[in-house]
Motif scaffolding. Structure first.
Motif, PDB file in Angstrom:
ATOM      1  N   THR A  89       1.769  10.370  -9.888  1.00 47.37           N
ATOM      2  CA  THR A  89       0.473  10.184 -10.566  1.00 47.37           C
ATOM      3  C   THR A  89       0.319   8.716 -10.943  1.00 47.37           C
ATOM      4  OG1 THR A  89       0.762  12.370 -11.532  1.00 47.37           O
ATOM      5  CG2 THR A  89      -0.929  10.998 -12.521  1.00 47.37           C
ATOM      6  N   HIS A  90      -0.853   8.177 -10.675  1.00 46.54           N
ATOM      7  CA  HIS A  90      -1.135   6.776 -11.010  1.00 46.54           C
ATOM      8  C   HIS A  90      -2.331   6.721 -11.951  1.00 46.54           C
ATOM      9  CE1 HIS A  90       0.205   6.125  -6.563  1.00 46.54           C
ATOM     10  NE2 HIS A  90       1.248   6.145  -7.357  1.00 46.54           N
ATOM     11  N   ARG A  91      -2.245   5.886 -12.954  1.00 44.75           N
ATOM     12  CA  ARG A  91      -3.400   5.679 -13.844  1.00 44.75           C
ATOM     13  C   ARG A  91      -3.653   4.188 -13.979  1.00 44.75           C
ATOM     14  NH1 ARG A  91      -1.318  10.299 -15.948  1.00 44.75           N
ATOM     15  NH2 ARG A  91      -2.918  11.895 -16.237  1.00 44.75           N
ATOM     16  N   ARG A  92      -4.903   3.788 -13.728  1.00 46.75           N
ATOM     17  CA  ARG A  92      -5.233   2.362 -13.862  1.00 46.75           C
ATOM     18  C   ARG A  92      -6.707   2.190 -14.187  1.00 46.75           C
ATOM     19  NH1 ARG A  92      -3.933  -1.085  -8.770  1.00 46.75           N
ATOM     20  NH2 ARG A  92      -5.549  -2.348  -9.729  1.00 46.75           N
ATOM     21  N   LEU A  93      -7.056   0.990 -14.611  1.00 47.90           N
ATOM     22  CA  LEU A  93      -8.467   0.678 -14.896  1.00 47.90           C
ATOM     23  C   LEU A  93      -9.096  -0.013 -13.702  1.00 47.90           C
ATOM     24  CD1 LEU A  93      -8.424  -0.975 -18.453  1.00 47.90           C
ATOM     25  CD2 LEU A  93      -9.351   1.258 -17.847  1.00 47.90           C
ATOM     26  N   ILE A  94     -10.383   0.251 -13.474  1.00 47.08           N
ATOM     27  CA  ILE A  94     -11.147  -0.532 -12.486  1.00 47.08           C
ATOM     28  C   ILE A  94     -12.314  -1.187 -13.230  1.00 47.08           C
ATOM     29  CG2 ILE A  94     -12.434  -0.483 -10.317  1.00 47.08           C
ATOM     30  CD1 ILE A  94     -10.957   1.933  -9.446  1.00 47.08           C
ATOM     31  N   ILE A 136      -3.824   0.249   4.227  1.00 46.88           N
ATOM     32  CA  ILE A 136      -2.745  -0.727   4.467  1.00 46.88           C
ATOM     33  C   ILE A 136      -1.591  -0.508   3.493  1.00 46.88           C
ATOM     34  CG2 ILE A 136      -4.214  -2.528   5.457  1.00 46.88           C
ATOM     35  CD1 ILE A 136      -4.127  -3.832   2.585  1.00 46.88           C
ATOM     36  N   ASP A 137      -0.527  -1.220   3.744  1.00 43.42           N
ATOM     37  CA  ASP A 137       0.590  -1.299   2.808  1.00 43.42           C
ATOM     38  C   ASP A 137       0.356  -2.581   2.002  1.00 43.42           C
ATOM     39  OD1 ASP A 137       2.979  -1.993   1.598  1.00 43.42           O
ATOM     40  OD2 ASP A 137       4.195  -1.087   3.191  1.00 43.42           O
ATOM     41  N   ARG A 138      -0.102  -2.407   0.759  1.00 41.18           N
ATOM     42  CA  ARG A 138      -0.491  -3.571  -0.048  1.00 41.18           C
ATOM     43  C   ARG A 138       0.670  -4.512  -0.349  1.00 41.18           C
ATOM     44  NH1 ARG A 138      -4.380  -3.307  -5.181  1.00 41.18           N
ATOM     45  NH2 ARG A 138      -2.606  -4.467  -5.971  1.00 41.18           N
ATOM     46  N   SER A 139       1.872  -3.935  -0.466  1.00 49.10           N
ATOM     47  CA  SER A 139       3.015  -4.821  -0.743  1.00 49.10           C
ATOM     48  C   SER A 139       3.249  -5.752   0.436  1.00 49.10           C
ATOM     49  CB  SER A 139       4.275  -4.004  -1.008  1.00 49.10           C
ATOM     50  OG  SER A 139       4.030  -3.172  -2.096  1.00 49.10           O
ATOM     51  N   LYS A 140       3.061  -5.220   1.643  1.00 48.01           N
ATOM     52  CA  LYS A 140       3.204  -6.084   2.829  1.00 48.01           C
ATOM     53  C   LYS A 140       2.102  -7.132   2.845  1.00 48.01           C
ATOM     54  CE  LYS A 140       5.473  -3.149   6.227  1.00 48.01           C
ATOM     55  NZ  LYS A 140       5.193  -2.229   7.308  1.00 48.01           N
ATOM     56  N   LEU A 190       6.262  -2.967  -6.481  1.00 45.10           N
ATOM     57  CA  LEU A 190       5.999  -2.094  -5.325  1.00 45.10           C
ATOM     58  C   LEU A 190       5.173  -0.883  -5.761  1.00 45.10           C
ATOM     59  CD1 LEU A 190       7.392  -2.510  -2.475  1.00 45.10           C
ATOM     60  CD2 LEU A 190       8.724  -0.489  -3.049  1.00 45.10           C
ATOM     61  N   ARG A 191       5.587  -0.278  -6.856  1.00 44.98           N
ATOM     62  CA  ARG A 191       4.888   0.915  -7.353  1.00 44.98           C
ATOM     63  C   ARG A 191       3.469   0.564  -7.813  1.00 44.98           C
ATOM     64  NH1 ARG A 191       4.433   5.797  -9.494  1.00 44.98           N
ATOM     65  NH2 ARG A 191       3.789   5.958 -11.659  1.00 44.98           N
ATOM     66  N   TYR A 192       3.334  -0.563  -8.501  1.00 44.83           N
ATOM     67  CA  TYR A 192       2.007  -0.994  -8.970  1.00 44.83           C
ATOM     68  C   TYR A 192       1.045  -1.113  -7.785  1.00 44.83           C
ATOM     69  CZ  TYR A 192      -1.600  -3.737 -11.308  1.00 44.83           C
ATOM     70  OH  TYR A 192      -2.800  -4.165 -11.822  1.00 44.83           O
ATOM     71  N   ASN A 193       1.548  -1.671  -6.691  1.00 41.59           N
ATOM     72  CA  ASN A 193       0.674  -1.863  -5.528  1.00 41.59           C
ATOM     73  C   ASN A 193       0.309  -0.556  -4.833  1.00 41.59           C
ATOM     74  OD1 ASN A 193      -0.082  -4.768  -4.937  1.00 41.59           O
ATOM     75  ND2 ASN A 193       2.045  -4.935  -5.564  1.00 41.59           N
ATOM     76  N   GLN A 194       1.132   0.482  -5.042  1.00 40.88           N
ATOM     77  CA  GLN A 194       0.777   1.786  -4.466  1.00 40.88           C
ATOM     78  C   GLN A 194      -0.270   2.513  -5.302  1.00 40.88           C
ATOM     79  OE1 GLN A 194       4.652   3.512  -4.282  1.00 40.88           O
ATOM     80  NE2 GLN A 194       5.181   2.456  -2.381  1.00 40.88           N
TER      81      GLN A 194
END
Ligand SMILES: Cc1cc2nc3c(=O)[nH]c(=O)nc-3n(C[C@H](O)[C@H](O)[C@H](O)COP(=O)(O)OP(=O)(O)OC[C@H]3O[C@@H](n4cnc5c(N)ncnc54)[C@H](O)[C@@H]3O)c2cc1C
Length: 350
Positions: free
Chosen positions: A222-227, A95-99, A43-47
């Motif tokens: 805070t979110h950190r990710r690669l694109i 959107i809500d990505r988890s949904k 859930l958190r990953y998708n946010q």
């Protein structure tokens, strides 16, 4: 060793789109989707995403907007150096990505597709297909789909390739709602990328390439990710393929990757349904979502100073003024490339 017709590694938008579009009635040994994250972490990953997608992107996948939407978004406002603001009407949703992911997976699980929590640690070719190593043991399959995101293990093990550009971005969640607009700020310090501010229900999400701006003081998360951007020459190898971020299919100028991973996932599933994986490679190359104009525009933007950036967008300063645009198109190669990307991203950029 348990054998499947199809194994999908990764249960994000890309992997779940593959699952949705597989014709399970054709498969005697079934299909399995392996996702490493358990419920709360998933859930958190998708946010960790702006969660913005165009109305067109949802409609072409047959997805019902009202069921997924947190916010409607109706305007994109771009802030360029030199005090230039470009405002465009848009039709899209946060959107809500988890949904989204559970909606996509529903027909797969109802038709007998299996979804398990597990981490894939390796993959290799065998005479008849592929062996997938997981922390829980080995599995084998005839078709293997790597939809395992930016750091794809399937890409590294079977394709031996890396993204042309991997952007490390940071996104902050601020506990205050904002109007239904998407804001983008361009500046030389973002090197072809941008700072964004998106509404998200009662929150605002603010993000930028890591190390370019100060963290907002009032962030609650805070979110950190690669694109990964820039595409790959090969997204199919035998009966293995890559989908979504694993295939670096994110749009290079908008950094929108949800729609692209959904569409690519559908193409990959259809290629498997027709027992011709190479169809996926050619379909994706023909798609307006993978138009090289987007990469050309990014390549122009990334090395520009603020002065050059403002000169490039100058013909659009006072809105869609036809004679200024014609002048820009005739006189400046940079403007031509930028303008082509600007127009095409409205329809096919997110
Ligand atoms: C901060 C940020 C904001 C963004 N905002 C937007 C936006 O507003 N709009 C937009 O369109 N795009 C946006 N993007 C891009 C978008 O998030 C991605 O392009 C999209 O998530 C790609 O989907 P995917 O399924 O290919 O990959 P992912 O969403 O990364 O899913 C991959 C899945 O694979 C799983 N996985 C990984 N490794 C393994 C393994 N070894 N074994 C098993 N499972 C594994 C992961 O846990 C994950 O669930 C944003 C990206 C970032 C980082």
């Amino acid at each position: 060793m348990r054998h499947y017709d199809v194994i999908i590694v990764g249960g994000g938008p890309g992997g779940s789109s593959v699952a949705r579009h597989l014709d399970l009635s054709r498969l005697s040994d079934g299909a399995l989707m392996i996702e490493r994250l358990e419920e709360d972490s998933f859930l958190r990953y998708n946010q960790m995403c702006g969660e913005g997608i165009s109305g067109r992107g949802l409609a072409e996948m047959g997805l019902e907007r009202a069921a997924l939407q947190r916010n409607a978004v109706t305007k994109a406002v771009e802030h360029w150096p030199g005090g230039i603001t470009l405002s465009s009407n848009i039709d899209g949703s946060i959107i809500d990505r988890s949904k989204l992911v559970s909606t996509l997976r529903e027909p797969f699980t109802s038709a007998g597709g299996e979804v398990v929590t597990g981490t894939v640690t390796g993959a290799r070719r065998t005479d008849g297909g592929y062996v997938v190593d997981t922390l829980e043991g080995e599995l084998s399959c005839r078709y293997l789909v790597g939809a395992d995101g930016a750091r794809s293990i399937v890409r590294r093990r079977l394709f031996g390739t890396e993204p042309s550009v991997s952007m490390r971005v940071v996104q902050y969640v601020i506990e205050s709602p904002m109007e239904n607009k998407l804001h983008f700020t361009f500046d030389q310090r973002y090197m072809g990328k941008y700072r964004w501010e998106f509404p998200s229900g009662q929150y605002t999400k603010v993000g930028f390439p890591e190390g370019t701006d100060e963290a907002p003081r009032n962030a609650v998360d805070t979110h950190r990710r690669l694109i990964p951007i820039g595409g790959l020459d090969r997204i199919v190898d035998g009966n293995a393929c890559l989908v979504g971020d694993a295939a670096c299919q994110v749009n290079p100028i908008t950094f929108g990757g949800i729609r692209n991973s959904l569409v690519a996932g559908r193409m990959a599933a259809e290629a498997i349904n027709h027992d011709n994986m190479l169809n996926y490679q050619s379909e994706w190359e023909r798609s307006p979502l993978s138009d090289v104009t987007f990469w050309d525009a990014f390549s122009r933007l990334r090395g520009k100073t603020n002065e050059e950036l403002s000169m490039m967008v100058e013909p659009l300063r006072y809105g869609p003024n036809l004679s200024a645009i014609m002048g820009g198109l005739m006189n400046s190669d940079d403007f031509r490339t930028f303008y082509r990307g600007f127009v095409r991203k409205m329809e096919n950029g997110w």
